[in-house]
Design a protein around this motif. Sequence first.
Motif: not given
Length: 297
Positions: A167-174, A184-190, A200-205
């Motif tokens: 949930s860093s919000g930094d796509l490059g770091k993700q 890795v799961m994405n936790g940044a809505d935008h 990414c393997s999944g979303l927590i949204w």
Amino acid sequence: MTNFPFPGLNLAITTPFDAEGRIDFLRLEENIERYLAAGVPGFVLSSGTGMHVYLSKEESRQLVERGAKIINGRAKVIAQTSALLTDEVVERTRHAAGCGADGVMVLPPFFEGPTDDQGIIDFYAEVAKAGLPIIGYNVPQAVGVAVTPSLLRELCAIPGFCTVKDSSGDLGKQASLIRTGLPVMNGADHLVPYALYAGCSGLIWGGANFAPRTCVALAAAASAQKWEDAREIWSALEPVMSLLWEGDYVQSVYAAAELTGYGAGSPRKPLRGLSGDRIEALRAALGDLASPEARSL
């Protein structure tokens, strides 16, 4: 990864409150049933969006117990078990296991906790003894600890540690985390469609609370690699998901859910309801998205 236990959309569900600020378990059941009908395949109970840090220990336990009982195997259940004390995290995790949860989401040690890699590794190794798959939680802007690719490799070597929610919000770091080849799961809505395209393997949204059907459709399109369809769906979601990330996140999710028919009351103090101007901005950002979601209820 075909064996990853939490693919697709995992809804960081809001915790409903009544007019006195108590957890409204009747509304919780109603909302869960609506989300299941919308096709949501996974839930995070006592999530950040669900105001975990503003729930007492007993309230969080009750929420996990009641939520898991309502879901009753019809979707995956992840419980947040973060706490200041390691022993309490372990206790909460064991309780979640007893409730039938499929995994737990856990912040690294926070509020003047260890910031060195070994201290974080030792912490998660201790929590892993409780016996549930662990989702680490990378939100350095709030916790002060960042999960780097090298740390992720070491964490995933712990039996039971299965992924990190970024949930860093930094796509490059993700993307640098995803390039390790580990889940890795994405936790940044935008960042949702970009993170999915990056692998990414999944979303927590959290934003999916107010648009579950549309968010499920986006995840399904990405899973099928129908990127043109995903882009079209995202065009409806992007204005409001970007607005959420600008600030007042939790309050905005609660307010938007009221607008689309998935209300959970007002967020608990010390958070305050949104101003009229902010609500109108949300309404404008939702645009035509609100109608199909509300009609599905």
